[in-house]
Motif scaffolding. Sequence first.
Motif, PDB file in Angstrom:
ATOM      1  N   GLU A  20       1.482  -1.094   0.287  1.00 61.83           N
ATOM      2  CA  GLU A  20       0.279   0.143   0.565  1.00 61.83           C
ATOM      3  C   GLU A  20       0.898   1.255  -0.095  1.00 61.83           C
ATOM      4  OE1 GLU A  20      -3.298   0.643   0.558  1.00 61.83           O
ATOM      5  OE2 GLU A  20      -3.428  -1.863  -0.043  1.00 61.83           O
ATOM      6  N   LEU A  21       0.783   2.382  -0.820  1.00 61.94           N
ATOM      7  CA  LEU A  21       1.278   3.240  -0.701  1.00 61.94           C
ATOM      8  C   LEU A  21       0.997   4.486   0.316  1.00 61.94           C
ATOM      9  CD1 LEU A  21       1.210   3.887  -4.701  1.00 61.94           C
ATOM     10  CD2 LEU A  21       2.947   3.403  -3.829  1.00 61.94           C
ATOM     11  N   PRO A  22       1.875   5.348   0.508  1.00 57.63           N
ATOM     12  CA  PRO A  22       1.224   5.915   1.332  1.00 57.63           C
ATOM     13  C   PRO A  22       0.150   6.760   0.971  1.00 57.63           C
ATOM     14  CG  PRO A  22       3.419   6.707   1.354  1.00 57.63           C
ATOM     15  CD  PRO A  22       3.364   5.285   0.570  1.00 57.63           C
ATOM     16  N   PRO A  23      -0.344   8.091   2.492  1.00 59.39           N
ATOM     17  CA  PRO A  23      -1.446   8.631   1.683  1.00 59.39           C
ATOM     18  C   PRO A  23      -0.970   9.913   1.116  1.00 59.39           C
ATOM     19  CG  PRO A  23      -1.309   8.752   3.370  1.00 59.39           C
ATOM     20  CD  PRO A  23      -0.644   7.816   3.239  1.00 59.39           C
ATOM     21  N   ALA A  24      -1.475  10.846  -0.034  1.00 62.12           N
ATOM     22  CA  ALA A  24      -0.569  11.876  -0.690  1.00 62.12           C
ATOM     23  C   ALA A  24      -0.682  12.837   0.721  1.00 62.12           C
ATOM     24  CB  ALA A  24      -1.457  12.049  -1.691  1.00 62.12           C
ATOM     25  N   THR A  50       4.821   5.600 -10.002  1.00 60.56           N
ATOM     26  CA  THR A  50       4.472   5.205 -11.155  1.00 60.56           C
ATOM     27  C   THR A  50       2.772   5.055 -10.331  1.00 60.56           C
ATOM     28  OG1 THR A  50       5.419   5.400 -12.762  1.00 60.56           O
ATOM     29  CG2 THR A  50       3.217   4.492 -12.985  1.00 60.56           C
ATOM     30  N   ALA A  51       1.478   5.345 -10.677  1.00 59.44           N
ATOM     31  CA  ALA A  51       0.122   4.703 -10.493  1.00 59.44           C
ATOM     32  C   ALA A  51       0.156   5.207  -8.910  1.00 59.44           C
ATOM     33  CB  ALA A  51      -0.330   2.963 -10.189  1.00 59.44           C
ATOM     34  N   SER A  52       0.612   6.440  -8.092  1.00 60.00           N
ATOM     35  CA  SER A  52       0.716   6.841  -7.064  1.00 60.00           C
ATOM     36  C   SER A  52      -0.847   8.141  -6.455  1.00 60.00           C
ATOM     37  CB  SER A  52       1.418   6.933  -5.748  1.00 60.00           C
ATOM     38  OG  SER A  52       2.640   8.435  -7.073  1.00 60.00           O
ATOM     39  N   TYR A  57      -4.907  13.661  -7.852  1.00 59.57           N
ATOM     40  CA  TYR A  57      -4.013  14.662  -6.427  1.00 59.57           C
ATOM     41  C   TYR A  57      -3.561  16.428  -8.219  1.00 59.57           C
ATOM     42  CZ  TYR A  57      -1.435  17.189  -3.091  1.00 59.57           C
ATOM     43  OH  TYR A  57      -1.626  17.516  -1.579  1.00 59.57           O
ATOM     44  N   ALA A  58      -3.455  16.021  -8.791  1.00 65.68           N
ATOM     45  CA  ALA A  58      -3.240  17.676  -9.394  1.00 65.68           C
ATOM     46  C   ALA A  58      -4.546  18.002  -9.965  1.00 65.68           C
ATOM     47  CB  ALA A  58      -2.039  17.349 -10.702  1.00 65.68           C
ATOM     48  N   ILE A 140       0.913  23.944 -12.747  1.00 66.78           N
ATOM     49  CA  ILE A 140       1.184  22.620 -12.037  1.00 66.78           C
ATOM     50  C   ILE A 140       1.360  21.774 -13.052  1.00 66.78           C
ATOM     51  CG2 ILE A 140       0.192  21.351 -10.700  1.00 66.78           C
ATOM     52  CD1 ILE A 140      -2.489  22.674 -10.064  1.00 66.78           C
ATOM     53  N   LEU A 141       2.931  21.387 -12.449  1.00 68.61           N
ATOM     54  CA  LEU A 141       3.358  20.398 -13.077  1.00 68.61           C
ATOM     55  C   LEU A 141       3.675  19.218 -12.882  1.00 68.61           C
ATOM     56  CD1 LEU A 141       6.033  19.835 -15.318  1.00 68.61           C
ATOM     57  CD2 LEU A 141       7.853  20.225 -13.392  1.00 68.61           C
ATOM     58  N   CYS A 142       3.142  17.721 -13.244  1.00 75.34           N
ATOM     59  CA  CYS A 142       2.364  16.690 -12.553  1.00 75.34           C
ATOM     60  C   CYS A 142       3.632  15.344 -13.101  1.00 75.34           C
ATOM     61  CB  CYS A 142       1.088  16.985 -12.792  1.00 75.34           C
ATOM     62  SG  CYS A 142       0.285  15.027 -12.357  1.00 75.34           S
ATOM     63  N   GLY A 143       3.931  14.841 -12.807  1.00 68.52           N
ATOM     64  CA  GLY A 143       4.488  13.616 -13.406  1.00 68.52           C
ATOM     65  C   GLY A 143       5.343  12.922 -12.196  1.00 68.52           C
ATOM     66  N   CYS A 144       5.894  11.770 -12.814  1.00 77.61           N
ATOM     67  CA  CYS A 144       7.382  10.819 -12.042  1.00 77.61           C
ATOM     68  C   CYS A 144       8.584  10.800 -12.890  1.00 77.61           C
ATOM     69  CB  CYS A 144       6.745   9.882 -11.666  1.00 77.61           C
ATOM     70  SG  CYS A 144       6.230   8.364 -13.092  1.00 77.61           S
ATOM     71  N   SER A 145       8.585  11.107 -14.158  1.00 85.09           N
ATOM     72  CA  SER A 145      10.045  10.868 -15.625  1.00 85.09           C
ATOM     73  C   SER A 145      10.557  12.539 -14.651  1.00 85.09           C
ATOM     74  CB  SER A 145       9.667  11.579 -16.412  1.00 85.09           C
ATOM     75  OG  SER A 145       8.872  10.783 -17.072  1.00 85.09           O
ATOM     76  N   GLY A 146      11.223  11.592 -13.760  1.00 78.78           N
ATOM     77  CA  GLY A 146      12.833  12.388 -12.886  1.00 78.78           C
ATOM     78  C   GLY A 146      13.391  13.397 -13.912  1.00 78.78           C
ATOM     79  N   LEU A 147      13.490  12.996 -15.126  1.00 79.36           N
ATOM     80  CA  LEU A 147      14.945  14.006 -16.178  1.00 79.36           C
ATOM     81  C   LEU A 147      13.628  14.686 -17.124  1.00 79.36           C
ATOM     82  CD1 LEU A 147      16.968  13.937 -17.610  1.00 79.36           C
ATOM     83  CD2 LEU A 147      16.544  12.718 -19.191  1.00 79.36           C
ATOM     84  N   TYR A 148      12.283  14.594 -17.169  1.00 76.48           N
ATOM     85  CA  TYR A 148      11.681  15.715 -18.150  1.00 76.48           C
ATOM     86  C   TYR A 148      11.393  16.403 -16.285  1.00 76.48           C
ATOM     87  CZ  TYR A 148      10.445  13.250 -21.726  1.00 76.48           C
ATOM     88  OH  TYR A 148      10.651  12.838 -23.224  1.00 76.48           O
TER      89      TYR A 148
END
Length: 155
Positions: A20-24, A50-52, A57-58, A140-148
């Motif tokens: 389980e992921l922790p809550p945002a 990914t998939a969190s 949220y955004a 609002i920037l939203c994502g998980c591609s660290g390089l981006y």
Amino acid sequence: MLYLHNMAKKPFTPIPPMAELPPAEEINVKEVLDKYLSREIDLICVLGPTASGKTKYAVRLARQINEILGAQRAEILSADSRQVYRGMDIGTGKDLGEYEEIPYHLMDIVDAGTKYNIFEYQRDFEKAYKDIVDRGGIPILCGCSGLYIEAATCG
């Protein structure tokens, strides 16, 4: 030489469920908005694995900002290396149905199979960011591609 493997002889081992992921992290939206409007910060970022639930949220954050301001101003910029591709909707987490009235950018901007690199993303991000800010929007920037994310925030 032909090698045949009989799958029936190997017992099936199911993949254990993901933890389980922790809550945002819950933030004080008014405080973040005040920091943006006072120019203490110039970009709000929602990031995580990914998939969190980043998209939900955004979008919720954008709606709360719009509610506080009484106007449609918050817009989301994707920082995902796969969401830029048109037609790649399965497995990329685009969640386009989540956005409804919230404008989004940097999704479906190039054809699948096109070579798209970090420099092109940085150029496209800067153009979209400037457009949002010039129109009085709140990015609002939203994502998980660290390089981006790094390209967007360290440009």
